[in-house]
Design a protein around this motif. Structure first.
Motif, PDB file in Angstrom:
ATOM      1  N   ALA A  25       0.812  -1.221   0.000  1.00  0.00           N
ATOM      2  CA  ALA A  25       0.000   0.000   0.000  1.00  0.00           C
ATOM      3  C   ALA A  25       0.844   1.269   0.000  1.00  0.00           C
ATOM      4  CB  ALA A  25      -0.940   0.002   1.202  1.00  0.00           C
ATOM      5  N   ARG A  26       2.131   1.155   0.334  1.00  0.00           N
ATOM      6  CA  ARG A  26       2.988   2.345   0.358  1.00  0.00           C
ATOM      7  C   ARG A  26       3.599   2.651  -1.005  1.00  0.00           C
ATOM      8  NH1 ARG A  26       6.033  -0.096   5.537  1.00  0.00           N
ATOM      9  NH2 ARG A  26       5.963  -1.812   4.042  1.00  0.00           N
ATOM     10  N   HIS A  27       3.486   1.716  -1.943  1.00  0.00           N
ATOM     11  CA  HIS A  27       4.029   1.949  -3.275  1.00  0.00           C
ATOM     12  C   HIS A  27       3.142   2.957  -4.011  1.00  0.00           C
ATOM     13  CE1 HIS A  27       5.246   1.220  -7.446  1.00  0.00           C
ATOM     14  NE2 HIS A  27       6.354   0.671  -6.965  1.00  0.00           N
ATOM     15  N   PRO A  28       3.713   3.928  -4.716  1.00  0.00           N
ATOM     16  CA  PRO A  28       2.896   4.955  -5.389  1.00  0.00           C
ATOM     17  C   PRO A  28       1.840   4.373  -6.329  1.00  0.00           C
ATOM     18  CG  PRO A  28       5.203   5.604  -5.378  1.00  0.00           C
ATOM     19  CD  PRO A  28       5.156   4.204  -4.840  1.00  0.00           C
ATOM     20  N   TYR A  29       2.156   3.274  -7.005  1.00  0.00           N
ATOM     21  CA  TYR A  29       1.196   2.659  -7.921  1.00  0.00           C
ATOM     22  C   TYR A  29      -0.068   2.235  -7.183  1.00  0.00           C
ATOM     23  CZ  TYR A  29      -0.622  -0.771 -11.309  1.00  0.00           C
ATOM     24  OH  TYR A  29      -1.413  -1.469 -12.175  1.00  0.00           O
ATOM     25  N   VAL A  30       0.115   1.742  -5.971  1.00  0.00           N
ATOM     26  CA  VAL A  30      -1.008   1.265  -5.161  1.00  0.00           C
ATOM     27  C   VAL A  30      -1.660   2.424  -4.412  1.00  0.00           C
ATOM     28  CG1 VAL A  30      -1.720  -0.371  -3.382  1.00  0.00           C
ATOM     29  CG2 VAL A  30       0.170  -0.948  -4.924  1.00  0.00           C
ATOM     30  N   ALA A  31      -0.838   3.311  -3.879  1.00  0.00           N
ATOM     31  CA  ALA A  31      -1.357   4.434  -3.095  1.00  0.00           C
ATOM     32  C   ALA A  31      -2.314   5.287  -3.916  1.00  0.00           C
ATOM     33  CB  ALA A  31      -0.199   5.281  -2.574  1.00  0.00           C
ATOM     34  N   LYS A  32      -2.019   5.462  -5.204  1.00  0.00           N
ATOM     35  CA  LYS A  32      -2.909   6.264  -6.056  1.00  0.00           C
ATOM     36  C   LYS A  32      -4.285   5.619  -6.161  1.00  0.00           C
ATOM     37  CE  LYS A  32      -4.099   9.499  -8.945  1.00  0.00           C
ATOM     38  NZ  LYS A  32      -3.620   9.472 -10.344  1.00  0.00           N
ATOM     39  N   SER A  33      -4.316   4.286  -6.256  1.00  0.00           N
ATOM     40  CA  SER A  33      -5.599   3.590  -6.366  1.00  0.00           C
ATOM     41  C   SER A  33      -6.427   3.704  -5.091  1.00  0.00           C
ATOM     42  CB  SER A  33      -5.366   2.110  -6.695  1.00  0.00           C
ATOM     43  OG  SER A  33      -4.806   1.964  -7.984  1.00  0.00           O
ATOM     44  N   LEU A  34      -5.767   3.868  -3.957  1.00  0.00           N
ATOM     45  CA  LEU A  34      -6.481   3.955  -2.685  1.00  0.00           C
ATOM     46  C   LEU A  34      -7.149   5.317  -2.488  1.00  0.00           C
ATOM     47  CD1 LEU A  34      -4.025   2.112  -0.286  1.00  0.00           C
ATOM     48  CD2 LEU A  34      -6.317   1.380  -0.942  1.00  0.00           C
ATOM     49  N   ILE A  35      -6.663   6.332  -3.176  1.00  0.00           N
ATOM     50  CA  ILE A  35      -7.252   7.655  -2.996  1.00  0.00           C
ATOM     51  C   ILE A  35      -8.074   8.093  -4.197  1.00  0.00           C
ATOM     52  CG2 ILE A  35      -5.450   8.400  -1.401  1.00  0.00           C
ATOM     53  CD1 ILE A  35      -4.149   9.931  -3.683  1.00  0.00           C
ATOM     54  N   ASP A  36      -8.129   7.250  -5.234  1.00  0.00           N
ATOM     55  CA  ASP A  36      -8.861   7.605  -6.450  1.00  0.00           C
ATOM     56  C   ASP A  36      -9.595   6.369  -6.953  1.00  0.00           C
ATOM     57  OD1 ASP A  36      -9.758   8.303  -8.990  1.00  0.00           O
ATOM     58  OD2 ASP A  36      -7.962   9.464  -9.482  1.00  0.00           O
ATOM     59  N   ALA A  37     -10.916   6.352  -6.799  1.00  0.00           N
ATOM     60  CA  ALA A  37     -11.711   5.187  -7.191  1.00  0.00           C
ATOM     61  C   ALA A  37     -11.590   4.893  -8.683  1.00  0.00           C
ATOM     62  CB  ALA A  37     -13.172   5.410  -6.819  1.00  0.00           C
ATOM     63  N   GLN A  38     -11.449   5.942  -9.489  1.00  0.00           N
ATOM     64  CA  GLN A  38     -11.295   5.736 -10.930  1.00  0.00           C
ATOM     65  C   GLN A  38      -9.963   5.073 -11.237  1.00  0.00           C
ATOM     66  OE1 GLN A  38     -13.799   6.305 -13.004  1.00  0.00           O
ATOM     67  NE2 GLN A  38     -12.638   5.515 -14.754  1.00  0.00           N
ATOM     68  N   ASP A  39      -8.943   5.420 -10.481  1.00  0.00           N
ATOM     69  CA  ASP A  39      -7.634   4.806 -10.682  1.00  0.00           C
ATOM     70  C   ASP A  39      -7.663   3.339 -10.258  1.00  0.00           C
ATOM     71  OD1 ASP A  39      -4.797   5.834 -11.464  1.00  0.00           O
ATOM     72  OD2 ASP A  39      -4.456   4.454  -9.797  1.00  0.00           O
ATOM     73  N   MET A  40      -8.397   3.017  -9.190  1.00  0.00           N
ATOM     74  CA  MET A  40      -8.552   1.616  -8.784  1.00  0.00           C
ATOM     75  C   MET A  40      -9.247   0.833  -9.897  1.00  0.00           C
ATOM     76  SD  MET A  40      -8.087  -0.741  -6.432  1.00  0.00           S
ATOM     77  CE  MET A  40      -7.932  -0.039  -4.772  1.00  0.00           C
ATOM     78  N   HIS A  41     -10.258   1.450 -10.518  1.00  0.00           N
ATOM     79  CA  HIS A  41     -10.941   0.808 -11.639  1.00  0.00           C
ATOM     80  C   HIS A  41      -9.955   0.526 -12.772  1.00  0.00           C
ATOM     81  CE1 HIS A  41     -13.865   0.030 -14.804  1.00  0.00           C
ATOM     82  NE2 HIS A  41     -13.366   1.035 -15.496  1.00  0.00           N
ATOM     83  N   ARG A  42      -9.092   1.488 -13.079  1.00  0.00           N
ATOM     84  CA  ARG A  42      -8.107   1.289 -14.146  1.00  0.00           C
ATOM     85  C   ARG A  42      -7.125   0.186 -13.788  1.00  0.00           C
ATOM     86  NH1 ARG A  42      -8.539   7.076 -14.770  1.00  0.00           N
ATOM     87  NH2 ARG A  42      -6.925   7.367 -13.184  1.00  0.00           N
ATOM     88  N   THR A  43      -6.728   0.127 -12.520  1.00  0.00           N
ATOM     89  CA  THR A  43      -5.812  -0.925 -12.080  1.00  0.00           C
ATOM     90  C   THR A  43      -6.428  -2.302 -12.294  1.00  0.00           C
ATOM     91  OG1 THR A  43      -4.742   0.491 -10.430  1.00  0.00           O
ATOM     92  CG2 THR A  43      -4.611  -1.884 -10.070  1.00  0.00           C
ATOM     93  N   VAL A  44      -7.697  -2.446 -11.917  1.00  0.00           N
ATOM     94  CA  VAL A  44      -8.389  -3.724 -12.094  1.00  0.00           C
ATOM     95  C   VAL A  44      -8.507  -4.083 -13.574  1.00  0.00           C
ATOM     96  CG1 VAL A  44     -10.617  -4.887 -11.822  1.00  0.00           C
ATOM     97  CG2 VAL A  44      -9.662  -3.564  -9.917  1.00  0.00           C
ATOM     98  N   MET A  45      -8.956  -3.125 -14.380  1.00  0.00           N
ATOM     99  CA  MET A  45      -9.207  -3.401 -15.790  1.00  0.00           C
ATOM    100  C   MET A  45      -7.925  -3.612 -16.588  1.00  0.00           C
ATOM    101  SD  MET A  45     -12.419  -3.648 -16.129  1.00  0.00           S
ATOM    102  CE  MET A  45     -12.496  -3.670 -17.924  1.00  0.00           C
ATOM    103  N   SER A  46      -6.799  -3.109 -16.096  1.00  0.00           N
ATOM    104  CA  SER A  46      -5.549  -3.256 -16.836  1.00  0.00           C
ATOM    105  C   SER A  46      -5.081  -4.705 -16.916  1.00  0.00           C
ATOM    106  CB  SER A  46      -4.452  -2.391 -16.200  1.00  0.00           C
ATOM    107  OG  SER A  46      -4.175  -2.825 -14.887  1.00  0.00           O
ATOM    108  N   GLY A  47      -5.657  -5.571 -16.118  1.00  0.00           N
ATOM    109  CA  GLY A  47      -5.316  -6.984 -16.194  1.00  0.00           C
ATOM    110  C   GLY A  47      -6.018  -7.712 -17.323  1.00  0.00           C
TER     111      GLY A  47
END
Length: 236
Positions: A25-47
């Protein structure tokens, strides 16, 4: 073609793939997803790149992608579970952001009428608030979120009903026995300033009343905000 209702089946088969990603959770790639729901969506869909056209407006629904996540602040670990009807590829995730190699699980299970199961789900519990227009006539209701456990249990009463009512997931559960934990609202900054998603975690037991409807609910998710890690029902 007959308009008579289709007979209910005694069993139904559910097939999907589950990915379990344990992230730092401290990695910037992950931290961004925790504060931005749209970014979490992109993280999920990128798989799931390449399975649909890049400009497809319903790519998530086509692939049956649902997700849920839990954060352990003490260990700074984010556990992300992603379900889909197609195979994922998580090689894009920075190795430094991964605590463990992603775990891929093929789920192939047959559910039976009357079967009892434990379940967990994070949902977006909303209801339509009655409104009237200037002429005093009813107009389309405004969707608002339940913010207290009692309201969430009312939401559960609609979805875990007799298995036949609109919105039912094909299983029953006593709302009073469901453990409800209110979770922090997730949101997104510009250009999605209006995106605010109320969440509640449900844990309990249910009884399957219509296996085919239940499998559809497992496959498609329950309620709103399914693109934002709500609606995935996990059973055990």
């Amino acid at each position: 073609m007959s308009d008579s209702p289709q007979p209910r089946t005694a069993t139904a088969r559910f097939v999907a793939t589950h990915s379990v990603l344990t992230l730092d959770a401290r990695h910037p790639y992950v931290a961004k997803s925790l504060i931005d729901a749209q970014d979490m969506h992109r993280t999920v869909m990128s798989g799931f790149q390449g399975w649909t056209d890049d400009d497809s407006p319903d790519a998530r629904a086509q692939m049956g992608v649902l997700s849920t996540w839990a954060l352990d602040l003490k260990s700074a670990a984010l556990v992300l579970v992603v379900q889909a009807r197609v195979g994922p590829d998580w090689r894009h995730v920075p190795k430094a952001a991964l605590r463990e190699v992603p775990q891929l699980i093929t789920v192939d299970r047959t559910f039976r009428d009357g079967e009892s199961l434990g379940f967990r789900s994070v949902v977006n519990p909303t209801y339509s608030k009655h409104r009237t227009g200037p002429d005093g006539k009813a107009v389309r209701g405004r969707r608002v979120a339940h913010t207290k456990p009692d309201g969430v249990r009312k939401w559960c009463g609609r979805h875990f009903g007799d298995g036949r009512t609109p919105g039912s997931i094909g299983a029953t559960a006593d709302p009073d026995t469901i453990s409800v934990r209110m979770l922090p609202t997730v949101s997104s900054p510009a250009p999605h300033k209006g995106l605010k998603i109320a969440r509640a975690e449900l844990r309990g037991s249910l009884t399957v009343t219509d296996p085919a409807v239940f499998v559809t609910a497992l496959t498609e998710g329950v309620g709103h905000a399914r693109a934002y890690s709500c609606g995935l029902v996990l059973t055990r």
